[in-house]
Write an enzyme that holds these catalytic residues in place. Structure first.
Site, PDB file in Angstrom:
ATOM      1  CE  LYS A 154     -30.993  -6.936  24.653  1.00  0.00           C
ATOM      2  NZ  LYS A 154     -30.819  -8.369  24.905  1.00  0.00           N
ATOM      3  CB  ILE A 155     -25.857  -3.008  27.789  1.00  0.00           C
ATOM      4  CG1 ILE A 155     -27.382  -2.779  27.797  1.00  0.00           C
ATOM      5  CG2 ILE A 155     -25.142  -1.857  28.489  1.00  0.00           C
ATOM      6  CD1 ILE A 155     -28.041  -2.853  29.167  1.00  0.00           C
ATOM      7  CG  ASP A 174     -20.912 -13.207  27.210  1.00  0.00           C
ATOM      8  OD1 ASP A 174     -21.420 -14.336  27.350  1.00  0.00           O
ATOM      9  OD2 ASP A 174     -21.585 -12.176  27.080  1.00  0.00           O
ATOM     10  CB  CYS A 202     -22.901 -10.329  32.958  1.00  0.00           C
ATOM     11  SG  CYS A 202     -22.268 -10.189  34.624  1.00  0.00           S
ATOM     12  N   PRO A 203     -26.015 -10.273  33.405  1.00  0.00           N
ATOM     13  CG  PRO A 203     -27.252 -12.142  32.739  1.00  0.00           C
ATOM     14  CD  PRO A 203     -26.064 -11.308  32.354  1.00  0.00           C
ATOM     15  CB  THR A 229     -24.465   0.463  34.387  1.00  0.00           C
ATOM     16  OG1 THR A 229     -23.856  -0.355  33.376  1.00  0.00           O
ATOM     17  CG2 THR A 229     -23.716   1.761  34.523  1.00  0.00           C
ATOM     18  CB  SER A 230     -24.847  -5.043  35.339  1.00  0.00           C
ATOM     19  OG  SER A 230     -25.510  -5.902  34.458  1.00  0.00           O
ATOM     20  NE  ARG A 231     -31.253  -6.110  37.766  1.00  0.00           N
ATOM     21  CZ  ARG A 231     -31.571  -5.240  36.812  1.00  0.00           C
ATOM     22  NH1 ARG A 231     -30.788  -4.186  36.585  1.00  0.00           N
ATOM     23  NH2 ARG A 231     -32.668  -5.386  36.092  1.00  0.00           N
ATOM     24  CG  ASP A 255     -27.249   3.323  37.458  1.00  0.00           C
ATOM     25  OD1 ASP A 255     -27.566   4.422  37.951  1.00  0.00           O
ATOM     26  OD2 ASP A 255     -28.026   2.641  36.753  1.00  0.00           O
ATOM     27  CD  GLU A 260     -30.759  -1.211  42.919  1.00  0.00           C
ATOM     28  OE1 GLU A 260     -29.577  -1.031  42.600  1.00  0.00           O
ATOM     29  OE2 GLU A 260     -31.700  -1.185  42.111  1.00  0.00           O
ATOM     30  CG  HIS A 292     -31.312   0.683  39.007  1.00  0.00           C
ATOM     31  ND1 HIS A 292     -31.394  -0.556  39.587  1.00  0.00           N
ATOM     32  CD2 HIS A 292     -31.336   0.457  37.664  1.00  0.00           C
ATOM     33  CE1 HIS A 292     -31.461  -1.493  38.652  1.00  0.00           C
ATOM     34  NE2 HIS A 292     -31.427  -0.891  37.470  1.00  0.00           N
TER      35      HIS A 292
END
Ligand code: NAD
Length: 341
Positions: A154-155, A174, A202-203, A229-231, A255, A260, A292
């Protein structure tokens, strides 16, 4: 009435949940602490815990919650890498908010990218001190540059649209490409070799952990811009720091950060902390860190509160919970319209 123990509460969470909770048969007790092995006993007597990205929902936490009567973990976020799903299965159901505003995150990724490329973070500080010099602020056009997008869910899809609006060339990687998406898919290696900018969407999974590491950084173009901006765990922070010091990485906009957990979302301005890597990253002129906050828009906060409360309502009424997830979801064999267990 369903009783909810709400962990890691921040004022903006309370604002949106308090506005909507009256529409549900739900009572929320807000705890400021994060959920972890020490704080799990606070949830005794509650039916549901509501948790967030930096709560530690380990096997021990799950066992304690289960013993104390908790039967639902409602994650008020999309990512769920911080839960021991196998331990939860058969005991405590888990729901999440799969999409609350992919625009919030994709737009933040672009905001970060523009900031580092055009040195907005330096310009802001300079003009506040009446320093109107432009020396050292030369950027580059995004138009015509190649952006490699890792993860086209989605993002990632929205980020690709935004980049196209800027006249950028888009590449994507992907493992499950979307055939309907107008983008050139390629291998992750090619993303590294061909991109001027790499943005992660991606996750965090065992396969994607430290996707950005010493070897993959070596493949990249000199001066590449990395946006995450993911993880945090997608990037080996030490390798990133080395990449920046060696000038291989032109700039980084982060982010999220792999360590963190105990830092982000808190005011640490008056305390010393021990993370030398983060301190060095933040000290670099070509690194921009936000805490985050990519999700933090009014639209996203409202959707998070609404979707979470709806899931809690479905749980209380014994209904199917469309936002339920478990460790078997990828290879799901359950009856349609049923719960995970
Ligand atoms: P999504 O599930 O819609 O899409 C994720 C995509 O990543 C899928 O297409 C999937 O096939 C792909 N993918 C899985 N493993 C991959 C890998 N190893 N390499 C490349 N692609 C892979 O998720 P989304 O809503 O687009 O969110 C993406 C991520 O953004 C989330 O997992 C979460 O970690 C992060 N996120 C961050 C914030 C924030 O505030 N910073 C907010 C929301 C989400």
């Amino acid at each position: 009435m369903t009783r909810v123990a709400f962990f890691d509460t921040k004022p903006y969470d309370k604002t949106w949940f308090d506005q909507l909770v009256g529409q549900y048969d739900v009572h929320i007790h807000y705890f400021e602490s994060k959920l972890n092995e020490n704080t799990a006993p606070l949830a005794k007597g509650y039916d549901v815990v509501c948790a967030f990205v930096n709560d530690h929902i380990t096997k021990d936490v799950i066992e304690r919650l289960y013993e104390d009567g908790v039967r639902l973990i409602a994650m008020r976020c999309a990512g769920y890498n911080n839960i021991d799903f196998k331990s939860a299965f058969g005991k405590i159901h888990v729901v999440r908010v799969p999409a609350y505003s992919p625009y919030a995150v994709a737009e933040h990724a672009m905001a970060l990218l523009l900031s580092v490329v055009r040195q907005i973070h330096h310009a802001y500080v300079r003009t506040r001190e009446f320093n109107f010099s432009l020396n050292g602020l030369v950027g580059f056009d995004l138009h015509g540059k190649t952006v490699g997008v890792v993860g086209t869910g989605k993002i990632g899809k929205i980020f690709i649209q935004i980049c196209k609006g800027f006249g950028m060339k888009t590449l994507a990687y992907d493992p499950y490409p979307d055939k309907n998406l107008d983008v050139e898919y390629c291998s992750f290696e090619e993303i590294c070799k061909r991109s001027d900018i790499i943005s992660l969407h991606c996750p965090l999974t065992p396969e994607s952990e430290h996707l950005i590491n010493k070897e993959t950084i070596n493949l990249m173009k000199p001066g590449v811009v990395l946006v995450n901006t993911s993880r945090g765990g997608l990037v080996d922070s030490q390798a990133l720091l080395e990449g920046i010091k060696s000038r291989k990485i032109g700039s980084a906009a982060l982010d999220v950060y792999e360590e963190e957990g105990e830092l982000f979302y808190e005011d640490r301005s008056a305390t010393l902390f021990d993370d030398d890597t983060l301190m060095l990253l933040i000290a670099m002129p070509n690194v921009l860190v936000t805490s985050h906050q990519a999700f933090l828009t009014e639209e996203a906060l409202r959707n998070i509160a609404q979707t979470t409360l709806e899931s809690i309502g479905e749980f209380a009424e014994g209904k199917v919970m469309p936002n339920e997830i478990c460790y078997q979801c990828a290879l799901c064999t359950k009856e349609p319209n049923s719960r995970c267990f």
